[in-house]
Motif scaffolding. Structure first.
Motif, short mmCIF file in Angstrom:
data_model
loop_
_atom_site.label_atom_id
_atom_site.label_comp_id
_atom_site.label_asym_id
_atom_site.label_seq_id
_atom_site.Cartn_x
_atom_site.Cartn_y
_atom_site.Cartn_z
N ALA A 261 0.90 -1.31 0.03
CA ALA A 261 0.05 0.02 0.13
C ALA A 261 0.90 1.44 -0.21
O ALA A 261 0.39 2.32 0.13
N ASP A 281 -6.76 3.42 5.44
CA ASP A 281 -7.30 2.32 4.43
C ASP A 281 -6.04 1.87 3.83
O ASP A 281 -5.20 2.70 3.35
N GLN A 283 -5.96 0.08 1.15
CA GLN A 283 -5.96 0.08 -0.23
C GLN A 283 -6.08 -1.32 -0.73
O GLN A 283 -5.52 -1.57 -1.94
#
Length: 540
Positions: A261, A281, A283
């Motif tokens: 990420a 997040d 991802q």
């Protein structure tokens, strides 16, 4: 251990605790005769309970059948009454869930193997539980603690998502006494809390990043504790309110996921120490399928009682879990986890304490009742004590205190007794007074970062307001134990054990139990907590 000889000492005499505690009646003064601990019996019981014949004392196995029958027979022979009306057993309705360990965790382009890279299990009761393209979110330590002005879930919706969290709490990471409780783990640092909070937040899965120092044990312990058959209490909805997937991942797995990420685990760990940390997040999505074999069965707690004379409805509880990890089938053959120290020693000690206290009771009856409980399924989540704490046998408001034994010093006697937790309850004064009678000092838990106060059966009772003491000696006398024996095959019985440490601790526990059984005291919680609030409700 430091003390070279076991001091011969008289039966621990009762001494006053504090001005706030009620004095004992003169009629309840104990005998000054020496408490004789039968080491031959202890060797016999530990050897039997930790033998291959008992197959690692796994719940819902032939090992359970042998163990609970052995204990009930011992208590009955000593003249103790059944502890659950007419029975020595309390049925614990459970599901035995065995996940197929060929499962794989797929995150983005990376595939990870069960056991080596991650573990995953569930408390929900179902044959198939899956993550399908479940979004990954890093939520720091996964803590929501208003009293510490800390909320890692602020301004993030994790419903249906997979959260990744750090182990332990920010206090350990910083060693800052002003942050949480510094080096000493709080309940917020326990893996059980992280799963519970994630479930409250609506997450589908949690993966805790394993690191040996903050976890307090190596990956091998995580693997042995979370693979094979796991057990759970069963409610009327097949535990649908429980977290679907409870997992751990190796640190290098987390580094791989974060790197994919474009993130750094080290940098995010630093950010997670800030009160204003915001969830990130990752991802990526997680895919995982747990194929489970589910079996419904009843395990059993074992209960026996010495009834009190004048206040039989007030109970001193002496407990120890009887279970261990049973037998696991591997490519190399069957591996038996005999659990000699953890917790055949504690289980054998409850039988010896029953013998000692029953003999004293016959000479001069106790005013309160003493209830002995050997809990099932401690190793898989304090399940037996969780059910017992619901009050089906004895309401928790009638329990004066719990003395819980979980792993004893089978080697030579020492000049100290370990205390777990500090400033928790007035039971600490009982411990200090009894230790002083043995010319021993109270030594604080040398590994407060391990959070041992939150990791044994007494915690189930504490959550219901019952003050307690934990008696545990796992690694302080045998430096090799945690690294090479704890939760491993090597935790085996040895006829060479002197049992001097067990002898002195049994004498100390007997003295505390006897004192509580003959006075009017209801020990109080000291620190403000949910435990204290619950006890105050019960004592109104």
């Amino acid at each position: 251990m430091k003390l070279n000889i076991l001091l011969p000492f008289a039966l621990l005499s009762l001494i006053s605790l504090s001005a706030c505690q009620q004095a004992e009646q003169p009629s309840s003064a104990p005998s000054l005769a020496k408490v004789e601990v039968n080491l031959t019996n202890l060797h016999r019981d530990i050897k039997a309970l930790a033998s291959d014949e008992f197959a690692g004392r796994g719940p819902l196995t032939v090992g359970e059948d042998l163990t609970i029958a052995y204990l009930a027979k011992q208590y009955q022979a000593l003249g103790l009454m059944p502890g659950n009306q007419e029975s020595y057993y309390q049925a614990v309705p459970m599901a035995k869930v065995t996940a197929d360990q060929s499962m794989q965790l797929v995150v983005g382009e990376h595939t990870f193997s069960a056991g080596r890279d991650f573990t995953a299990r569930t408390q929900q009761v179902g044959e198939t539980i899956s993550l399908v393209d479940s979004e990954l979110v890093f939520v720091g330590y996964g803590i929501n603690a208003p009293e510490y002005q800390w909320n890692d879930y602020a301004d993030v919706d994790v419903k249906g998502k997979t959260v990744v969290v750090l182990v332990n709490d920010p206090g350990f990471a910083t060693q800052d006494q002003a942050l949480f409780t510094g080096n000493a783990m709080t309940y917020y640092g326990r893996w059980t809390y992280k799963y519970e909070e994630a479930a409250r937040q609506g997450a589908k899965a949690v993966f805790i990043i394993h690191q040996t120092a903050p976890a307090a044990y190596p990956w091998s312990v995580v693997e042995s504790s979370n693979t094979g058959s796991k057990y759970t209490l069963v409610d009327n909805d097949n535990n649908q309110s429980k977290l679907p997937i409870m997992g751990w991942i190796q640190q290098q797995v987390a580094e791989t996921i974060f790197s994919a990420a474009g993130l750094s685990l080290n940098e995010l760990q630093a950010l997670a120490l800030r009160r204003d940390f915001s969830a990130i997040d990752l991802q990526q999505s997680a895919n995982l399928t747990l194929n489970n074999k589910v079996e419904y069965a009843e395990s059993n707690n074992v209960l026996a009682m010495i009834p009190g004379e004048s206040r039989a409805d007030e109970y001193i509880v002496i407990g120890a879990h009887w279970d261990h990890f049973g037998t696991k089938q591997t490519e190399q053959g069957a591996k038996i986890y005999n659990g000699a120290i953890d917790n055949a020693t504690g289980t054998a000690a409850t039988v010896e304490l029953a013998r000692i206290l029953m003999a004293q009771h016959k000479v001069k009856p106790f005013q309160r009742s003493i209830l002995f409980v050997n809990f099932t399924a401690e190793e898989t989540g304090l399940i037996g004590s969780e059910l017992f704490a619901l009050g089906g046998v004895v309401p928790t408001k009638n329990m004066v205190a719990l003395l819980n034994i979980d792993g004893m010093n089978a080697l030579a006697a020492v000049d100290y007794i370990l205390q777990y937790g500090q400033g928790m309850s007035e039971m600490e004064t009982y411990l200090a007074d009894a230790a002083a009678q043995q010319q021993r000092k109270v030594k604080m838990d040398p590994r407060p970062q391990n959070g041992l106060f939150f990791r044994s059966d007494h915690f189930s009772l504490a959550k219901q307001g019952v003050p307690s003491l934990l008696f545990m000696s796992l690694g302080d006398t045998d430096p090799d134990y945690i690294a090479h024996k704890y939760h491993k095959e090597a935790d085996d019985y040895s006829p060479l054990w002197s049992l001097g440490g067990m002898e002195q601790d049994i004498q100390l526990i007997a003295a505390i139990a006897r004192k509580l059984a003959n006075n009017d005291d209801w020990p109080k919680w000291l620190a403000d907590s949910d435990f204290k609030s619950r006890r105050l409700q019960d004592r109104q």
